[in-house]
Design a protein around this motif. Structure first.
Motif, PDB file in Angstrom:
ATOM      1  N   ALA A  49      47.338  51.833  48.688  1.00 22.17           N
ATOM      2  CA  ALA A  49      47.342  50.367  48.817  1.00 22.17           C
ATOM      3  C   ALA A  49      46.075  49.738  48.261  1.00 22.17           C
ATOM      4  N   SER A  50      44.964  50.461  48.328  1.00 21.79           N
ATOM      5  CA  SER A  50      43.699  49.872  47.867  1.00 21.79           C
ATOM      6  C   SER A  50      43.735  49.571  46.370  1.00 21.79           C
ATOM      7  N   ILE A  51      44.500  50.379  45.614  1.00 25.60           N
ATOM      8  CA  ILE A  51      44.626  50.119  44.168  1.00 25.60           C
ATOM      9  C   ILE A  51      45.337  48.785  43.945  1.00 25.60           C
ATOM     10  N   ARG A  52      46.464  48.604  44.626  1.00 25.09           N
ATOM     11  CA  ARG A  52      47.221  47.352  44.489  1.00 25.09           C
ATOM     12  C   ARG A  52      46.396  46.162  44.975  1.00 25.09           C
ATOM     13  N   HIS A  53      45.732  46.362  46.112  1.00 24.11           N
ATOM     14  CA  HIS A  53      44.940  45.270  46.696  1.00 24.11           C
ATOM     15  C   HIS A  53      43.831  44.830  45.750  1.00 24.11           C
ATOM     16  N   THR A  54      43.094  45.792  45.189  1.00 20.65           N
ATOM     17  CA  THR A  54      41.977  45.457  44.313  1.00 20.65           C
ATOM     18  C   THR A  54      42.452  44.714  43.075  1.00 20.65           C
ATOM     19  N   ARG A  55      43.518  45.197  42.462  1.00 19.73           N
ATOM     20  CA  ARG A  55      44.006  44.556  41.247  1.00 19.73           C
ATOM     21  C   ARG A  55      44.527  43.140  41.532  1.00 19.73           C
ATOM     22  N   THR A  56      45.216  42.976  42.642  1.00 19.54           N
ATOM     23  CA  THR A  56      45.773  41.659  42.979  1.00 19.54           C
ATOM     24  C   THR A  56      44.657  40.660  43.273  1.00 19.54           C
ATOM     25  N   ILE A  57      43.712  41.051  44.112  1.00 16.38           N
ATOM     26  CA  ILE A  57      42.619  40.137  44.479  1.00 16.38           C
ATOM     27  C   ILE A  57      41.758  39.822  43.262  1.00 16.38           C
ATOM     28  N   GLU A  58      41.461  40.864  42.460  1.00 14.93           N
ATOM     29  CA  GLU A  58      40.651  40.639  41.260  1.00 14.93           C
ATOM     30  C   GLU A  58      41.345  39.657  40.319  1.00 14.93           C
ATOM     31  N   ASN A  59      42.638  39.809  40.182  1.00 17.54           N
ATOM     32  CA  ASN A  59      43.400  38.966  39.257  1.00 17.54           C
ATOM     33  C   ASN A  59      43.426  37.510  39.715  1.00 17.54           C
ATOM     34  N   ILE A  60      43.836  37.288  40.968  1.00 16.86           N
ATOM     35  CA  ILE A  60      44.012  35.891  41.387  1.00 16.86           C
ATOM     36  C   ILE A  60      42.695  35.219  41.746  1.00 16.86           C
ATOM     37  N   SER A  61      41.617  36.007  41.978  1.00 19.82           N
ATOM     38  CA  SER A  61      40.334  35.367  42.298  1.00 19.82           C
ATOM     39  C   SER A  61      39.783  34.608  41.092  1.00 19.82           C
ATOM     40  N   HIS A  62      40.237  34.948  39.872  1.00 16.24           N
ATOM     41  CA  HIS A  62      39.813  34.182  38.694  1.00 16.24           C
ATOM     42  C   HIS A  62      40.394  32.769  38.739  1.00 16.24           C
ATOM     43  N   ALA A  63      41.542  32.614  39.395  1.00 17.10           N
ATOM     44  CA  ALA A  63      42.147  31.286  39.505  1.00 17.10           C
ATOM     45  C   ALA A  63      41.532  30.488  40.648  1.00 17.10           C
ATOM     46  N   TYR A  64      41.000  31.188  41.659  1.00 17.73           N
ATOM     47  CA  TYR A  64      40.362  30.525  42.813  1.00 17.73           C
ATOM     48  C   TYR A  64      38.857  30.764  42.697  1.00 17.73           C
ATOM     49  N   HIS A  65      38.173  29.873  42.010  1.00 21.42           N
ATOM     50  CA  HIS A  65      36.778  30.115  41.635  1.00 21.42           C
ATOM     51  C   HIS A  65      35.863  30.265  42.849  1.00 21.42           C
ATOM     52  N   PHE A  66      36.148  29.548  43.919  1.00 24.03           N
ATOM     53  CA  PHE A  66      35.251  29.585  45.077  1.00 24.03           C
ATOM     54  C   PHE A  66      35.620  30.681  46.074  1.00 24.03           C
TER      55      PHE A  66
END
Length: 1219
Positions: free
Chosen positions: A874-891
């Motif tokens: 799960a940590s692989i999926r979690h890291t990729r998902t958070i890394e990806n969408i955090s670019h859209a949520y700058h703060f």
């Protein structure tokens, strides 16, 4: 007089030619018909539901009948969904409407007083024509003053006469329409007193003449009412005071309020308990003035002016004040007629009122600040207009048979999708027989809902800014209404988003400038507010709000999405002995103390360094001249990468303040007042709480800057290339980073050689190609993995060209599997990575172990498998998902880091997985409704606290839809080159929205979990997403005491901020641990300060210089690395294992952040479990240190345990507190 003896709440018959109160038709009959229709409708609904139940019971006996029933059920369900979105939504609306309904007893009570008031008004004697001098002498020495609007009429220039004749009295507003609701703070009843036509001349609409006549009329009426109240002995609890209708200083009214009567007084007319107040509004006769001369583009205030001014400016505010005073009864009839034709009009009006109130909108004028100009009247008028047309071709947008939900949604959709300001406007006719309305594709650059009959723009009280806010909230609400997955009822109608400014807005600035005294106000403001500005803006408050709004909009441009300017501490009422409102802050010209500027920022643009202007050309363009004039010395010419030369301004960044603060400081001082102070200490307080990395110029780096994280990624990419080139028995399939720094969520930013940081070694998962030769037993498999890691270490050591260092450590993260070994690699760039191996056989072997185990062992092994899944798969999926969408949520990155600091301050972070904390912190970003996506650190952090304080985790799961804003999935996104097996298609799949079926599946998982653990004793937080539908991957194993403490701390924090406000002192208290709540506290001190070696900048006089004593290389002997690591973590881990049955130990995880100025202080706190706080009967296998107190009972041996803990701590222990 006979007319008022009926119920005072009766409305007028729209067909009546004369708007007299005696000609009215009772609305009670209409209401009873409406109620009858509604009850028939509800009976039909309930009847169909009963039929459905009966037919379902007969299903087993009659198959043919069953198929008919199913079709009928589907029809009913579809019909309900169309009318009310869903059955549940309909029930919620019904319950809400019932709760806000006015009490009949309150209505009858206030009506009794209204009857009495009518009689008193009729008894006021007529007053023949008098000059202004006679008026002044009449009121001289009396307790009532004439509330003349500015400028006060002068005896030398005032030739017209003033008189009083009995008005025509009628009820208007929501009380007359019966669309009023119960308001906790009280509500007003509007009573219209229309002045007779004989009191006016044709030219009275010019130069304040009609307004001055109304002021004298109002004062004369007030004088005799006060005498009547005293005569009837009502003055003990009835009070009169002046105020301004809809906050418009051109519309003075008298407000009648009631207080608790003395015990000996007759309470027959006391309506104190109803919480009503009564507004006496003086209106002008309909069509008394030529409406065409009062259009918004006309001037009706003539003043002497210089020859340099070709023509006088238009007076839209003045014109609207005159014209709207003639139309009160017109719109009452218009709305009444529409209500009569529309079944659910009243209910839809109530829904609209609630929606507007929760977002801070009202009918108050927005020209003097705040979100005004659109209240219940404007909402119902727009709804009535759309029931009679509203389309581009005049087609009807709403139908009279619509349900309240459909009417409400129709209005919201129209507001969200149609532009009534720039691109077009809406026209309607309130007095035509067919009341047709049509959308005209021609905009006036101002919000426009134009009545062709009366020539009134209903939206005149709105500004462009307040209209933008209304449109934005309508779009947000329309999205919520269209959400078929989650229940958004509470977010739409019940959540008051205006209660806390720092939750509703990203930044709140206090604008302070010396107001001066009367005749000696700020010279800059006074010189700019001349006669021409006065006739256009009427008041200096309107002028200042307009000026600040325009300056801020130009200065910030697309950096902001919304602006609200609000005057603070405004006085809204004044005694009947005064002529006008007087300043609350002393004798000056301003009716406010300071100004609050509230901003919703655009996170994509807010921290950009350059404000771009027009392109440079040889001949100066008007745009370039304006840009240089506006920005003055800040403006410069710059060449950009594309070769273009552009006018621009360059700003400097800071870790403490956003760029927006610098821009506002410059622009407002230049264009409004040099003496102005712009304060935003809250943002600085919060941003200063984030630990600064020990890197050059970190104090002048924006909080959104991710350079340190990118440096870590570059170092990983270099390592990836080295490892991938190695010749190994099996080819490497992938090297996947899973550490928090790869998601930009580590509390301390990555700093080279900062190996005291607990997050220094970032987890990386190594996958080899599939092979049938992997061992078929877990212990042997782990040893085979270690052999592969050994090969990698040997390859790194044998290659002299690279400078990588590597060593092994044992990993105890998976219970009962003590054979896991990780390879720790130190890179030449100064970063550390921890490699662990994952094979295709791991999951199979763990599942096989569970299936082969005895029943009593299975629960423990299932927990082990859960831990393995969360740590690896799960940590692989979690890291990729958070890394990806955090670019859209700058703060998101700075917000989650601040949240982790808050948790660590209160000693909770050590009990919570990083992934769980990150998912909770993602809540206000991916599910931000009814608020906006956070655009500042404090806004995001406070929303997290608010959510946790309200989260009832026993009954409510947290289901997150991990998608980008508005589901704008980008095909291109940044990933490290190590993520080769997760291509863009896979990432897009991970970012797809949850379907209704998936959402219900997750809800079922939660219900199943709670059925076995209803009180959340064993598992508290259920946090699910598409990545983890089980909801328990990261939240298992948290002690109940820790979960309840997290909720309690959040509640205390929110209550503290709501009670005492957000300031430096309360923010400091937020980040102060409550050590007295624990049973005992052990104070520790490490032999070596760890702040510098954790990569955290010391606060010194020279913030731009890094700490010289911070390590700049790794020690040659790697075994000495541990000398600069906090031993508390391992000590607490051991104590929790040893005393797991009786005590819970906590400590600070990041000693460099929370360990004092040098980073050498820590604490270990202990909670004794409630079971062991009392005595027990002795029995075998109590499994903890007990001591006897008598022949049968034992109690926890605290003294022995405390001595053991002190012995374990050895030289680290400084003090031992027992609470």
């Amino acid at each position: 007089m006979t007319g008022i003896k009926r119920k005072a709440s009766e409305s007028e018959d729209p067909s009546s030619a004369e708007p007299k109160i005696q000609k009215r038709v009772s609305t009670n009959e209409l209401e009873s018909q409406d109620k009858g229709n509604m009850s028939e409708h509800s009976e039909d609904d309930s009847g169909s539901e009963n039929d459905e139940e009966e037919e379902t019971e007969e299903k087993h006996s009659n198959t043919a009948k069953s198929s008919t029933t199913a079709a009928h059920d589907i029809h009913i369900a579809r019909e309900t969904a169309e009318l009310f979105k869903s059955n549940i939504f309909k029930l919620q609306i019904d319950e809400l409407l019932e709760q806000v309904k006015l009490k009949e007893s309150h209505v009858l009570k206030v009506e009794k007083f209204l009857h009495k008031l009518y009689d008193m008004i009729q008894q006021v004697p007529d007053w023949e024509e008098h000059s202004i001098t006679e008026v002044e002498s009449f009121f001289k020495g009396k307790i009532v003053s004439v509330p003349f609007v500015d400028p006060k009429p002068m005896a030398a220039t005032t030739n017209y006469k003033f008189d009083y004749k009995a008005p025509s009295v009628s009820l208007i507003g929501s009380f007359a329409l019966k669309t009023g609701i119960y308001q906790p703070h009280g509500s007003a009843i509007d009573v219209l007193l229309t002045m007779p036509e004989s009191l006016f001349e044709k030219k009275d609409f010019l130069n304040f003449r009609a307004l001055h006549k109304r002021s004298v009329y109002l004062a004369y009426l007030t004088h005799y009412l006060s005498i009547s109240f005293k005569k009837e002995k009502l003055d003990q609890y009835i009070s009169l005071e002046y105020s301004y209708f809809n906050n418009d200083p051109l519309l003075p009214i008298v407000t009648i309020s009631c207080k608790k009567a003395p015990s000996h007084q007759n309470e027959e007319y006391n309506f104190y308990k109803t919480r009503f107040s009564i507004n006496l509004i003086i209106g002008f006769p309909h069509k008394i003035f030529d409406a065409k001369k009062l259009l918004p583009n006309k001037n009706c205030i003539r003043i002497a002016h210089d020859d340099s001014v070709s023509e006088l400016p238009v007076t839209p505010l003045y014109n609207f004040a005159i014209l709207s005073s003639t139309t009160y009864e017109v719109y009452l009839k218009y709305l009444y007629k529409t209500k009569k034709q529309t079944i659910a009009f009243k209910e839809a009006a109530v829904l609209g009122r609630l929606w507007l109130q929760q977002r801070g909108f009202s009918s108050q004028s927005a020209h003097s600040g705040s979100l005004g100009g659109f209240g219940t009247f404007e909402f119902t008028t727009l709804m009535a207009t759309l029931l009679n047309g509203g389309g581009v071709n005049g087609n009807k947008i709403l139908l009279h048979g619509f349900s309240s939900y459909q009417l409400f949604k129709g209005v919201i959709k129209y507001l969200a999708t149609m532009d009534l300001c720039t691109d077009g406007h809406l026209q309607f006719s309130s007095e035509d027989e067919n009341h047709s309305s049509k959308y005209i594709e021609e905009g006036f650059q101002a919000p426009t809902l134009f009545d062709k009959s009366t020539k009134v723009n209903i939206l005149s009280k709105m500004t462009n800014v307040s209209y933008q806010a209304l449109k934005m909230y309508a779009k947000e609400t329309l999205t919520m209404l269209n959400n078929v997955v989650q229940d958004q009822f509470s977010n739409i109608f019940l959540t008051n988003i205006s209660r806390t400014d720092n939750l509703k807005y990203d930044h709140c600035f206090d604008l302070l400038f010396p107001l001066g005294t009367v005749g000696n106000s700020d010279s800059f403001l006074s010189s700019n507010f001349g006669p021409l500005e006065r006739i256009k803006f009427i008041t200096i408050e309107n002028f200042i709000v307009n000026k600040i709004t325009n300056v801020v909009k130009i200065a910030l441009g697309d950096r902001i999405n919304l602006i609200e300017v609000k005057l603070q501490n405004v006085v809204t009422t004044f005694p009947i002995s005064r002529r006008k409102v007087h300043s609350s802050s002393g004798g000056n010209n301003f009716n406010f103390e300071f100004i609050k500027l509230k901003l919703l920022v655009n996170p994509d643009e807010s921290e950009k360094l350059v404000t771009k202007g027009p392109a440079h050309s040889e001949e100066a363009t008007p745009e370039a001249i304006f840009f240089k004039s506006f920005w003055g010395p800040k403006s410069s010419l710059r060449r950009f990468k594309d070769g273009s030369i552009t006018h621009c301004c360059v700003w400097s960044t800071s870790s403490s303040e956003p760029i927006i603060s610098s821009i506002l400081n410059f622009a407002l001082k230049k264009h409004v007042s040099e003496k102005m102070q712009i304060n935003n200490t809250i943002t600085k307080e919060f941003q200063d709480l984030l630990p600064l990395p020990n890197l050059p110029a970190s104090s002048t780096t924006s909080v959104l800057n991710l350079t340190s994280f990118y440096n870590l990624k570059k170092s990983f990419d270099n390592l990836y290339k080295v490892v991938f080139k190695m010749t190994l028995p099996l080819s490497i399939k992938s090297i996947l980073p899973v550490g928090p720094a790869f998601r930009y969520t580590s509390l301390c930013q990555p700093v080279p050689f900062a190996y005291s940081d607990p997050d220094f070694f970032q987890d990386v998962i190594l996958e080899f190609e599939t092979s049938p030769k992997w061992p078929d037993e877990i212990t042997s498999l782990e040893k085979a993995k270690t052999a592969f890691l050994l090969k990698i270490q040997e390859a790194l050591d044998s290659d002299d060209s690279n400078q990588y260092k590597a060593f092994f450590t044992r990993d105890e993260s998976i219970p009962y599997n003590l054979e896991i070994v990780t390879l720790n690699i130190l890179t030449p760039e100064g970063f550390g990575f921890k490699l662990r191996v994952l094979t295709e056989r791991d999951e199979v072997l763990y599942l096989r172990a569970i299936s082969n185990a005895r029943n009593e062992m299975k629960p423990e092994l299932e927990k082990t498998f859960l831990k393995f899944t969360s740590k690896y798969l799960a940590s692989i999926r979690h890291t990729r998902t958070i890394e990806n969408i955090s670019h859209a949520y700058h703060f998101y990155s700075p917000v989650v880091r601040l949240f982790k600091k808050w948790l660590d301050t209160h000693l909770l972070l050590g009990h919570l997985n990083d992934e769980l904390v990150e998912l909770i912190a993602m809540k206000p970003f991916v599910e931000h409704a009814p608020y906006n996506i956070p655009g500042s650190v404090e806004n995001g952090f406070l929303k997290i606290l608010k959510f946790i304080s309200q989260w009832n985790w026993k009954e409510d799961p947290l289901i997150l839809d991990l998608v980008k804003p508005d589901d704008e999935l980008e095909s291109s996104f940044e990933t490290s080159i190590g993520g080769t097996d997760l291509d863009s298609k896979t990432m897009k799949k991970l970012s797809e929205k949850l379907t209704l079926a998936q959402y219900k599946g997750i809800q079922t998982n939660f219900n199943n979990m709670r059925s076995s653990d209803p009180n959340g004793i064993h598992l508290q937080f259920f946090v699910a997403s598409k990545n983890d539908p089980s909801g328990i991957l990261y939240s298992s194993g948290i002690p109940l005491a820790i979960a309840t403490r997290l909720t309690a701390l959040a509640k205390v924090a929110v209550n503290l901020l709501q009670t005492h406000g957000i300031n430096g002192q309360t923010i400091g208290l937020l980040f102060t641990p409550g050590l007295k709540d624990y049973d005992f506290v052990v104070h520790l001190k490490t032999p070596t300060p760890l702040k510098s070696s954790s990569g955290i900048l010391d606060f010194s006089e020279f913030k731009n210089i890094t700490n010289a004593d911070a390590p700049s290389k790794f020690p040659s002997d790697l075994s000495t690395l541990s000398e600069k690591m906090d031993p508390t973590y391992q000590l607490v881990k051991y104590l929790n294992m040893k005393y797991k049955n009786s005590l819970i130990f906590s400590s600070h995880r990041y000693i460099g952040v929370t360990g004092g100025n040098k980073g050498d202080k820590n604490v270990i706190t202990g909670l004794i479990k409630p079971l062991f706080k009392k005595q027990h009967k002795f029995k075998v296998n109590l499994d903890c240190n007990m001591k006897p107190i008598d022949s049968e009972n034992v109690i926890l041996n605290k003294d022995a345990i405390f001595r053991e803990i002190a012995a374990f701590g050895s030289a680290l222990v400084e003090d031992f507190e027992i609470n």
